[in-house]
Design a protein around this motif. Structure first.
Motif, PDB file in Angstrom:
ATOM      1  N   GLN A  93       0.857  -1.176   0.000  1.00 55.22           N
ATOM      2  CA  GLN A  93       0.000   0.000   0.000  1.00 55.22           C
ATOM      3  C   GLN A  93       0.898   1.233   0.000  1.00 55.22           C
ATOM      4  O   GLN A  93       1.916   1.279   0.696  1.00 55.22           O
ATOM      5  CB  GLN A  93      -0.875   0.021   1.264  1.00 55.22           C
ATOM      6  CG  GLN A  93      -1.693   1.287   1.408  1.00 55.22           C
ATOM      7  CD  GLN A  93      -2.115   1.540   2.824  1.00 55.22           C
ATOM      8  OE1 GLN A  93      -1.448   1.094   3.758  1.00 55.22           O
ATOM      9  NE2 GLN A  93      -3.209   2.250   2.997  1.00 55.22           N
ATOM     10  N   PHE A  94       0.542   2.232  -0.810  1.00 56.34           N
ATOM     11  CA  PHE A  94       1.333   3.454  -0.921  1.00 56.34           C
ATOM     12  C   PHE A  94       0.592   4.625  -0.301  1.00 56.34           C
ATOM     13  O   PHE A  94      -0.630   4.716  -0.387  1.00 56.34           O
ATOM     14  CB  PHE A  94       1.632   3.772  -2.394  1.00 56.34           C
ATOM     15  CG  PHE A  94       2.462   2.729  -3.081  1.00 56.34           C
ATOM     16  CD1 PHE A  94       1.858   1.692  -3.771  1.00 56.34           C
ATOM     17  CD2 PHE A  94       3.848   2.765  -3.029  1.00 56.34           C
ATOM     18  CE1 PHE A  94       2.608   0.722  -4.409  1.00 56.34           C
ATOM     19  CE2 PHE A  94       4.613   1.813  -3.666  1.00 56.34           C
ATOM     20  CZ  PHE A  94       3.996   0.786  -4.354  1.00 56.34           C
ATOM     21  N   GLN A  95       1.360   5.532   0.286  1.00 53.10           N
ATOM     22  CA  GLN A  95       0.769   6.742   0.840  1.00 53.10           C
ATOM     23  C   GLN A  95       1.765   7.893   0.737  1.00 53.10           C
ATOM     24  O   GLN A  95       2.945   7.744   1.055  1.00 53.10           O
ATOM     25  CB  GLN A  95       0.367   6.550   2.304  1.00 53.10           C
ATOM     26  CG  GLN A  95      -0.303   7.776   2.918  1.00 53.10           C
ATOM     27  CD  GLN A  95      -0.810   7.525   4.322  1.00 53.10           C
ATOM     28  OE1 GLN A  95      -1.058   6.368   4.692  1.00 53.10           O
ATOM     29  NE2 GLN A  95      -0.978   8.580   5.090  1.00 53.10           N
ATOM     30  N   HIS A  96       1.267   9.041   0.288  1.00 56.38           N
ATOM     31  CA  HIS A  96       2.092  10.253   0.230  1.00 56.38           C
ATOM     32  C   HIS A  96       2.126  10.871   1.624  1.00 56.38           C
ATOM     33  O   HIS A  96       1.120  11.375   2.122  1.00 56.38           O
ATOM     34  CB  HIS A  96       1.506  11.241  -0.778  1.00 56.38           C
ATOM     35  CG  HIS A  96       2.280  12.520  -0.881  1.00 56.38           C
ATOM     36  ND1 HIS A  96       1.671  13.752  -0.906  1.00 56.38           N
ATOM     37  CD2 HIS A  96       3.613  12.755  -0.944  1.00 56.38           C
ATOM     38  CE1 HIS A  96       2.592  14.691  -1.005  1.00 56.38           C
ATOM     39  NE2 HIS A  96       3.771  14.116  -1.024  1.00 56.38           N
ATOM     40  N   SER A  97       3.295  10.823   2.255  1.00 58.20           N
ATOM     41  CA  SER A  97       3.403  11.345   3.609  1.00 58.20           C
ATOM     42  C   SER A  97       4.862  11.530   3.979  1.00 58.20           C
ATOM     43  O   SER A  97       5.732  10.773   3.539  1.00 58.20           O
ATOM     44  CB  SER A  97       2.750  10.371   4.614  1.00 58.20           C
ATOM     45  OG  SER A  97       2.934  10.812   5.948  1.00 58.20           O
ATOM     46  N   ASN A  98       5.133  12.541   4.777  1.00 58.73           N
ATOM     47  CA  ASN A  98       6.434  12.664   5.432  1.00 58.73           C
ATOM     48  C   ASN A  98       6.444  11.704   6.606  1.00 58.73           C
ATOM     49  O   ASN A  98       5.466  11.615   7.350  1.00 58.73           O
ATOM     50  CB  ASN A  98       6.639  14.102   5.910  1.00 58.73           C
ATOM     51  CG  ASN A  98       8.023  14.329   6.503  1.00 58.73           C
ATOM     52  OD1 ASN A  98       8.391  13.730   7.507  1.00 58.73           O
ATOM     53  ND2 ASN A  98       8.796  15.195   5.888  1.00 58.73           N
ATOM     54  N   PHE A  99       7.538  10.976   6.801  1.00 55.05           N
ATOM     55  CA  PHE A  99       7.522   9.959   7.848  1.00 55.05           C
ATOM     56  C   PHE A  99       7.349  10.535   9.255  1.00 55.05           C
ATOM     57  O   PHE A  99       6.933   9.839  10.173  1.00 55.05           O
ATOM     58  CB  PHE A  99       8.731   9.032   7.777  1.00 55.05           C
ATOM     59  CG  PHE A  99      10.097   9.673   7.921  1.00 55.05           C
ATOM     60  CD1 PHE A  99      10.286  10.943   8.408  1.00 55.05           C
ATOM     61  CD2 PHE A  99      11.228   8.949   7.545  1.00 55.05           C
ATOM     62  CE1 PHE A  99      11.544  11.501   8.548  1.00 55.05           C
ATOM     63  CE2 PHE A  99      12.507   9.492   7.674  1.00 55.05           C
ATOM     64  CZ  PHE A  99      12.649  10.779   8.178  1.00 55.05           C
ATOM     65  N   SER A 100       7.630  11.831   9.430  1.00 52.70           N
ATOM     66  CA  SER A 100       7.482  12.431  10.754  1.00 52.70           C
ATOM     67  C   SER A 100       6.027  12.706  11.100  1.00 52.70           C
ATOM     68  O   SER A 100       5.677  12.837  12.278  1.00 52.70           O
ATOM     69  CB  SER A 100       8.281  13.732  10.839  1.00 52.70           C
ATOM     70  OG  SER A 100       7.719  14.727   9.999  1.00 52.70           O
ATOM     71  N   THR A 101       5.155  12.813  10.095  1.00 51.44           N
ATOM     72  CA  THR A 101       3.741  13.093  10.341  1.00 51.44           C
ATOM     73  C   THR A 101       2.851  11.903  10.004  1.00 51.44           C
ATOM     74  O   THR A 101       1.624  12.007  10.093  1.00 51.44           O
ATOM     75  CB  THR A 101       3.291  14.318   9.513  1.00 51.44           C
ATOM     76  OG1 THR A 101       3.542  14.071   8.121  1.00 51.44           O
ATOM     77  CG2 THR A 101       4.047  15.565   9.944  1.00 51.44           C
ATOM     78  N   TYR A 102       3.441  10.792   9.625  1.00 56.45           N
ATOM     79  CA  TYR A 102       2.668   9.602   9.271  1.00 56.45           C
ATOM     80  C   TYR A 102       1.904   9.085  10.490  1.00 56.45           C
ATOM     81  O   TYR A 102       2.427   9.043  11.608  1.00 56.45           O
ATOM     82  CB  TYR A 102       3.602   8.525   8.749  1.00 56.45           C
ATOM     83  CG  TYR A 102       2.926   7.190   8.510  1.00 56.45           C
ATOM     84  CD1 TYR A 102       1.973   7.030   7.514  1.00 56.45           C
ATOM     85  CD2 TYR A 102       3.245   6.088   9.303  1.00 56.45           C
ATOM     86  CE1 TYR A 102       1.359   5.810   7.299  1.00 56.45           C
ATOM     87  CE2 TYR A 102       2.644   4.858   9.092  1.00 56.45           C
ATOM     88  CZ  TYR A 102       1.696   4.732   8.091  1.00 56.45           C
ATOM     89  OH  TYR A 102       1.086   3.517   7.886  1.00 56.45           O
ATOM     90  N   ASP A 103       0.659   8.683  10.271  1.00 56.24           N
ATOM     91  CA  ASP A 103      -0.177   8.125  11.336  1.00 56.24           C
ATOM     92  C   ASP A 103      -0.627   6.727  10.927  1.00 56.24           C
ATOM     93  O   ASP A 103      -1.459   6.585  10.029  1.00 56.24           O
ATOM     94  CB  ASP A 103      -1.388   9.023  11.584  1.00 56.24           C
ATOM     95  CG  ASP A 103      -2.284   8.506  12.705  1.00 56.24           C
ATOM     96  OD1 ASP A 103      -1.936   7.488  13.343  1.00 56.24           O
ATOM     97  OD2 ASP A 103      -3.338   9.123  12.945  1.00 56.24           O
ATOM     98  N   PRO A 104      -0.110   5.683  11.571  1.00 54.00           N
ATOM     99  CA  PRO A 104      -0.497   4.325  11.192  1.00 54.00           C
ATOM    100  C   PRO A 104      -1.845   3.886  11.745  1.00 54.00           C
ATOM    101  O   PRO A 104      -2.311   2.779  11.447  1.00 54.00           O
ATOM    102  CB  PRO A 104       0.630   3.483  11.790  1.00 54.00           C
ATOM    103  CG  PRO A 104       1.029   4.235  13.015  1.00 54.00           C
ATOM    104  CD  PRO A 104       0.886   5.698  12.654  1.00 54.00           C
TER     105      PRO A 104
END
Length: 314
Positions: A93-104
Motif C-alpha cells: 500500500q502506498f501513501q504520500h506522507s512525510n515519515f514524521s507526520t505519518y499516522d499508522p
C-alpha cells in the motif's frame, strides 16, 4: 496481515510528469538491512522512505505473504515505486506522507525501515535543484507542495543565519566568509550561480587546503541548504521518537543514514529510548565491493534496534 491492506489511506495517485525510470537505483546495504530486519512470512513492514522501491522489493521477495506499507514525501518517487512494484499490488500500500507526520492508526509493524537523505535519482533530475552539476532553479524541496525553497532561504535569510546553517548542517568551517559573499552577490536564483559564489568566497590561495581539492567547494553548502529546506534533522527527530510505538513486541527498526549529523541522532535515540534494545553496537557499513559497485554506499551507516517489551504496543 489485513491491517496492512485494509487501511483508510488510499493509494497515491500517479504524478503525470514523473519519470519512474529515474528513480530506479541500487539500494544500499540491502543484505545487511534485510538480514537485520529478521523478516518472517506474513510479516507487516513499513518502508518510511520508499524512494524507488528497492528495499521494499527485497522485503516482498523474501516471503510470499509479507506485506509492506510504503510512504514517501516525494510524489515522483511514489509513482516510480508503484510502477516498479506493481507485481506486488496485492501486498503493498502506498501513501504520500512525510515519515514524521505519518499516522499508522491501529496498525503495528514487524519492522520499520528508513533510508535517509537525497537519492541519486533526485540529484540526477536537474529541475529539482539539488545539485550544482546542472544549472537549475534553487529548489531542493523533497515535498514539492511545500512553500520554502533554497532560493527563498539564500535570498532572504540574514548573513548570520546563513552562516549558522552552513556551519551546523554542512560542517563548513568557512561558513561566515561564504555567507558574507552570498549576501553581497544577492539575488542568486540558480544552482550554478550559487556554486560560483561559494567557489569565489573560497578562492584565497592561502586557504586552499586538502579538503577543497577532494570535494567541490560548494558541496557542504548544498548539503546544508537541503537539510534546512526540508528540515531533515527535525523530522528525523520526530520520526525516531514516535516510530518505536508503531512496532510490535520484537519488531525491529532499521535506519540508514548518510552523514554524521543523522547518524548521531539515530545512535542517541536508539540508545536512550526505553522501548528499544540496540542490536548494532556500532553502525554497519558497506563492504569494499559494494562501495566500488555503488558510490552512494560509501558514506552509508546502518543502525538497528528492537522493541524490547513483551506487553502490547501502545
Amino acid at each position: 496481515m489485513q491491517d496492512c491492506l485494509n487501511s483508510k489511506s488510499s493509494h497515491s495517485q500517479p504524478v503525470m510528469d514523473a519519470q519512474p525510470s529515474a528513480f530506479h537505483h541500487i539500494p544500499v546495504l540491502s543484505h545487511a538491512l534485510i538480514q537485520g530486519l529478521s523478516i518472517h512470512d506474513q510479516g507487516c513492514y513499513l518502508d518510511a522512505t520508499v524512494g524507488g522501491g528497492g528495499h521494499s522489493a527485497l522485503i516482498l521477495e523474501t516471503f510470499p505473504q509479507t506485506h509492506v506499507t510504503a510512504i514517501d514525501q516525494d510524489t515522483q518517487a511514489l509513482q516510480a515505486a508503484q510502477t516498479r512494484l506493481q507485481h506486488y499490488c496485492d501486498r503493498i500500500q502506498f501513501q504520500h506522507s512525510n515519515f514524521s507526520t505519518y499516522d499508522p492508526g491501529d496498525r503495528r509493524f514487524d519492522g520499520i525501515i528508513a533510508d535517509l537523505g537525497v537519492s541519486s535519482a533526485q540529484l540526477d533530475q536537474p529541475e529539482r535543484g539539488f545539485s550544482f552539476r546542472h544549472e537549475a532553479d534553487l529548489d531542493m524541496r523533497m515535498d514539492q507542495s511545500q512553500d520554502l525553497t533554497a532560493a527563498d532561504l539564500i535570498n532572504t535569510y540574514s548573513e548570520r543565519d546563513l552562516a549558522d546553517i552552513f556551519y551546523h548542517y554542512g560542517e563548513e568551517r568557512f561558513s561566515r566568509r561564504i555567507a558574507r559573499k552570498i549576501v553581497a552577490r544577492r539575488p542568486i536564483h540558480t544552482t550554478t550561480a550559487l556554486a560560483q559564489v561559494v567557489a569565489a568566497a573560497l578562492s584565497n590561495p592561502k586557504q586552499k587546503g586538502r579538503r577543497h581539492r577532494r570535494i567541490h567547494p560548494a558541496t557542504r553548502v548544498f548539503q546544508a541548504l537541503r537539510i534546512a529546506v526540508n528540515q531533515e534533522l527535525q523530522v528525523l527527530e520526530q520520526f525516531i521518537e514516535t516510530a518505536p510505538n508503531w512496532l510490535k513486541p520484537g519488531g525491529r527498526i532499521s535506519i540508514i543514514s548518510f552523514h554524521s549529523l543523522e547518524d548521531r541522532i539515530v545512535k542517541l535515540h536508539f540508545r536512550d529510548n526505553p522501548l528499544l534494545t540496540v542490536i548494532t553496537k556500532k553502525p554497519l557499513i558497506a563492504s569494499d565491493q559494494e562501495k566500488a559497485e555503488n558510490s552512494r554506499a560509501r558514506s552509508a551507516k546502518l543502525r538497528i534496534a528492537e522493541r524490547n517489551d513483551l506487553a502490547a504496543p501502545t
